[in-house]
Design an enzyme around this catalytic site. Structure first.
Site, PDB file in Angstrom:
ATOM      1  N   VAL A   1     -43.967  84.113 -67.540  1.00 19.69           N
ATOM      2  CA  VAL A   1     -45.215  83.893 -66.802  1.00 19.69           C
ATOM      3  C   VAL A   1     -45.186  82.551 -66.079  1.00 19.69           C
ATOM      4  CG1 VAL A   1     -47.693  83.460 -67.086  1.00 19.69           C
ATOM      5  CG2 VAL A   1     -46.635  85.417 -68.228  1.00 19.69           C
ATOM      6  N   GLU A   2     -44.682  81.525 -66.741  1.00 23.30           N
ATOM      7  CA  GLU A   2     -44.745  80.174 -66.177  1.00 23.30           C
ATOM      8  C   GLU A   2     -43.780  79.977 -65.008  1.00 23.30           C
ATOM      9  OE1 GLU A   2     -46.758  77.762 -66.624  1.00 23.30           O
ATOM     10  OE2 GLU A   2     -47.869  78.419 -68.401  1.00 23.30           O
ATOM     11  N   THR A   3     -42.527  80.379 -65.181  1.00 21.20           N
ATOM     12  CA  THR A   3     -41.514  80.020 -64.169  1.00 21.20           C
ATOM     13  C   THR A   3     -40.521  81.131 -63.871  1.00 21.20           C
ATOM     14  OG1 THR A   3     -40.034  79.080 -65.846  1.00 21.20           O
ATOM     15  CG2 THR A   3     -41.630  77.576 -64.824  1.00 21.20           C
TER      16      THR A   3
ATOM     17  N   TYR B   1     -54.766  84.649 -68.660  1.00 22.36           N
ATOM     18  CA  TYR B   1     -53.414  84.146 -68.884  1.00 22.36           C
ATOM     19  C   TYR B   1     -52.895  84.626 -70.236  1.00 22.36           C
ATOM     20  CZ  TYR B   1     -49.681  80.777 -69.881  1.00 22.36           C
ATOM     21  OH  TYR B   1     -48.487  80.192 -70.223  1.00 22.36           O
TER      22      TYR B   1
END
Length: 334
Positions: A124-126, A312
């Site tokens: 999800v982040e990167t 999220y």
């Protein structure tokens, strides 16, 4: 000769002025910079001149102020989910898990965190380290800490922590670091305070590198979850089915605050079996086919310590479930 000298004089003066100008050029001094340098120097013993030079080299970036005004978490769930739950992100997550399985599972067991959730955070982040951010971290934190009043207190504190971190807690020289528009760094997008509090030197090289060391990256995410109270083997989230007239609830955050049986009494039925006394919260999200109701538990709350949005946390949960399913499917192939 007199005429020649008079013709050349302006050029000579211009050259002299250009030569002298840099020495007298006024440096950038951001609002609050002097006080910030004083605080960091007092608390760490670092050289005020070097701190001042670092901050003066940072630039206020309007694109950062624009980006923070339109976060993805402002979208409804029906629009937010498709950003992160895609076949490509799932397939890449399964491939990443299988490629680094021994390391991922060893670290997950060490910290008591389900391995698929560590991988899902990176997804999800990167996108598993492919997109760690293009903004200079100093620019981001100076911009938001010194030029963005709505959240200046938080980002100024992050800027102060960044300046205070030892060199061996960062992926490189401070003025070269890049990250998100919010100043988060590395594959797991850690803010400076998270690097300070939860960063792990898992490869034991004397350096916490959240950009280039996979053991450090994975262990730091796992340590973050464990440090915020991850329950080993505990549930994360599950669908709830409301009856015809459920009691409306004011739910300020994802912290579990009612026993599951209380929510059942108020008209929300679980679709799978859980301990009726388990502390629970309820999230109501706008799905593609109307409202979705979700029981959420301690581990869901832990994910919201990473990012406060329930959107999220649910995206991480669903990506993790899909990755785990993909790994099991791969294992089942002879």
């Amino acid at each position: 000769m007199a005429v020649l000298r008079s013709c050349r004089l302006p050029g000579v003066l211009a050259a002299l002025l250009l030569a002298v100008a840099p020495a007298h050029a006024q440096k950038t001094v951001h609002p609050g910079q002097v006080e910030l340098v004083r605080e960091v120097a007092r608390d760490t013993g670092k050289d005020p001149a070097q701190l001042d030079a670092l901050l003066s080299g940072a630039q206020r970036q309007q694109s950062i102020l624009d980006a923070i005004s339109r976060p993805a978490e402002a979208k409804p769930w029906k629009d937010y989910r498709p950003i992160f739950i895609t076949p490509k992100r799932i397939d890449e997550g399964v491939a990443f898990y299988l490629a680094h399985r021994a390391l991922i599972e060893r670290i997950a067991d060490q910290y008591g965190v389900a391995p698929e959730y560590i991988v899902a955070i990176l997804g999800v982040e990167t996108f598993y380290g492919r997109n760690t951010g293009k903004y200079k971290v100093l620019d981001a934190l100076v911009t938001l800490g010194l030029y963005y009043p709505p959240r200046a207190a938080f980002f100024r504190e992050q800027l102060k922590v960044l300046l205070e971190l030892p060199d061996n807690h960062l992926a490189g020289p401070l003025d070269t670091l890049t990250g998100s528009y919010a100043g988060a760094q590395g594959w797991g997008q850690f803010m400076p305070s998270s690097i300070r509090d939860f960063g792990v030197d898992a490869d034991h090289d004397g350096h916490i590198d959240l950009q280039g060391s996979l053991p450090d990256i994975l262990a730091s995410v796992a340590n973050y979850f464990a440090g915020h109270g991850w329950e080993r083997g505990g549930p994360v989230a599950a669908r709830a089915q409301p009856d015809a007239a459920p009691r409306p609830l004011d739910v300020p955050d994802a912290q579990p605050r009612w026993p599951l049986e209380q929510l059942e009494a108020w008209g929300y039925a679980p679709l799978q079996a859980f301990d009726p006394g388990r502390p629970t919260s309820l999230q109501t999200l706008q799905g593609a086919n109307g409202p979705e109701y979700w029981f959420t538990f301690q581990n869901f709350y832990v994910i919201t310590r990473y990012n406060r949005s329930p959107l999220y946390a649910l995206a991480v949960h669903q990506l993790a479930e899909a990755i785990a399913l993909g790994v099991r499917s791969a294992d089942a192939v002879p």
